[in-house]
Write an enzyme that holds these catalytic residues in place. Structure first.
Site, PDB file in Angstrom:
ATOM      1  CG  ASP A 294      15.180  -9.843   9.535  1.00  0.00           C
ATOM      2  OD1 ASP A 294      14.436 -10.084   8.563  1.00  0.00           O
ATOM      3  OD2 ASP A 294      16.210 -10.502   9.777  1.00  0.00           O
TER       4      ASP A 294
ATOM      5  CG  ASN B 250      14.283  -6.588   1.126  1.00  0.00           C
ATOM      6  OD1 ASN B 250      14.124  -5.716   1.982  1.00  0.00           O
ATOM      7  ND2 ASN B 250      14.905  -7.727   1.436  1.00  0.00           N
TER       8      ASN B 250
HETATM    9  C1  IPE Z   1      16.925  -6.507   6.052  1.00  0.00           C
HETATM   10  O1  IPE Z   1      16.359  -7.751   6.232  1.00  0.00           O
HETATM   11  C2  IPE Z   1      16.002  -5.613   5.272  1.00  0.00           C
HETATM   12  C3  IPE Z   1      14.798  -5.204   5.969  1.00  0.00           C
HETATM   13  C4  IPE Z   1      14.443  -5.548   7.185  1.00  0.00           C
HETATM   14  C5  IPE Z   1      13.922  -4.343   5.213  1.00  0.00           C
HETATM   15  P1  IPE Z   1      16.615  -8.953   5.217  1.00  0.00           P
HETATM   16  O2  IPE Z   1      15.829 -10.086   5.714  1.00  0.00           O
HETATM   17  O3  IPE Z   1      16.391  -8.509   3.826  1.00  0.00           O
HETATM   18  O4  IPE Z   1      18.184  -9.189   5.423  1.00  0.00           O
HETATM   19  P2  IPE Z   1      19.055 -10.491   5.215  1.00  0.00           P
HETATM   20  O5  IPE Z   1      18.710 -11.064   3.868  1.00  0.00           O
HETATM   21  O6  IPE Z   1      18.689 -11.430   6.311  1.00  0.00           O
HETATM   22  O7  IPE Z   1      20.463 -10.033   5.335  1.00  0.00           O
HETATM   23  C1  IPE Z   2      11.637  -8.322   7.211  1.00  0.00           C
HETATM   24  O1  IPE Z   2      11.188  -9.617   7.423  1.00  0.00           O
HETATM   25  C2  IPE Z   2      10.786  -7.563   6.224  1.00  0.00           C
HETATM   26  C3  IPE Z   2      11.469  -7.273   4.943  1.00  0.00           C
HETATM   27  C4  IPE Z   2      12.702  -7.575   4.644  1.00  0.00           C
HETATM   28  C5  IPE Z   2      10.682  -6.594   3.939  1.00  0.00           C
HETATM   29  P1  IPE Z   2      11.635 -10.792   6.482  1.00  0.00           P
HETATM   30  O2  IPE Z   2      10.666 -10.909   5.355  1.00  0.00           O
HETATM   31  O3  IPE Z   2      13.057 -10.654   6.074  1.00  0.00           O
HETATM   32  O4  IPE Z   2      11.458 -12.036   7.451  1.00  0.00           O
HETATM   33  P2  IPE Z   2      12.423 -13.273   7.576  1.00  0.00           P
HETATM   34  O5  IPE Z   2      13.796 -12.744   7.893  1.00  0.00           O
HETATM   35  O6  IPE Z   2      12.377 -13.979   6.269  1.00  0.00           O
HETATM   36  O7  IPE Z   2      11.851 -14.056   8.701  1.00  0.00           O
HETATM   37 MG    MG Z   3      14.789 -11.247   6.914  1.00  0.00          MG
END
Ligand code: IPE
Ligand code: IPE
Ligand code: MG
Length: 242
Positions: A28, A76
């Site tokens: 993340d 997602n």
């Molecule tokens: C969790 O991260 C999913 C992945 C890293 C693939 P998200 O960014 O989607 O989670 P939330 O929305 O912060 O809970």
């Molecule tokens: C994790 O990084 C990757 C996926 C969930 C696919 P994020 O895209 O959630 O990055 P932040 O949390 O918005 O910084």
């Molecule tokens: Mg995220």
């Protein structure tokens, strides 16, 4: 590289005789990493994919057996279409490269999640990596793609119900996407959030959690070492007493 390769600062501090067999990571922070640099979120995903390659190699070199990463959740899909398609594009590119390199690198790949919702092209690449994985022994990277812990549990529940009879824990676990894979001893979430976001709800029942503020694209060998060192200092009781 060879002799010129500088060792990272925590090298050697991990007790290799007490490594977790299986580490799972919620990758993340890609979006925030990009935003801080004035780049589009997709640049963060690209950088994040690079870090995944590097960390998978490091886990294998350390002597771990399994690395599971959360690449795309069932939630997602709510993201803008361009971001979703950029992530799928990066996965596509990663799989094409993996098809060429996984045998040489001796890295088995397994995809966990509802793959029926991904494109036929990606599904075909998953099939190809599965076929190659059958010829590889040892280290396995599990990539959670369109993965949701609740989705996984519901499917297992339905499968058990259709089999009838008394449902056992082993039978149930055998219907999870992770069938046959030991539970992760350690789950790491970089990126600053302290939540599970639907990751490994069943398998993480007794996992140790490690949260850090490092954004995934900045995660490196040393960050992983720090998580393992913290894990090695914990006392796991599994509900008992020591
Ligand atoms: C969790 O991260 C999913 C992945 C890293 C693939 P998200 O960014 O989607 O989670 P939330 O929305 O912060 O809970
Ligand atoms: C994790 O990084 C990757 C996926 C969930 C696919 P994020 O895209 O959630 O990055 P932040 O949390 O918005 O910084
Ligand atoms: Mg995220």
């Amino acid at each position: 590289m060879g002799l010129l390769k500088k060792k990272h600062d925590t090298a050697g501090q991990v007790d290799k005789s007490r490594l977790p067999r299986h580490v799972a990571i919620i990758m993340d922070g890609n979006g925030r990493w990009a935003k801080r640099r004035g780049l589009p979120r997709t640049a963060g995903h690209k950088a994040g994919a690079e870090v995944f390659r590097r960390i998978a190699t490091y886990c294998k070199d350390l002597g771990m057996e399994y690395l599971t990463v959360y690449a795309f959740s069932t939630e997602n899909w709510k993201r803008p279409a361009e971001e979703v398609s950029a992530i799928m594009g990066l996965l596509h590119q990663y799989m094409l490269e993996a098809i060429d390199s996984m045998e040489r690198d001796q890295i088995r790949l397994r995809f966990l999640g509802d793959l029926s919702a991904i494109s036929p092209e990606l599904q075909a690449l998953v099939e190809r990596t599965n076929a190659i994985s059958e010829r590889i022994q040892g280290f396995q990277a599990n990539i959670c793609l369109n993965y949701g812990g609740r989705d996984e549990i519901l499917r297992a529940a339905r499968a058990c119900a259709s089999e009838g009879g008394e449902i056992t824990e082993e039978q149930f676990a055998g219907h999870l996407y992770s069938a046959g894979i030991p539970d992760p001893e350690l789950i790491i979430r970089p990126g600053g959030e302290q939540r599970v976001s639907n990751f490994l709800l069943w398998q993480g029942a007794y996992s140790e959690f490690y949260f850090c503020d490092t954004l995934w694209p900045d995660f490196n060998e040393s960050t992983l070492d720090q998580a393992i060192i913290a894990y090695q200092q914990r006392e796991r009781r599994f509900g008992g007493v020591k």
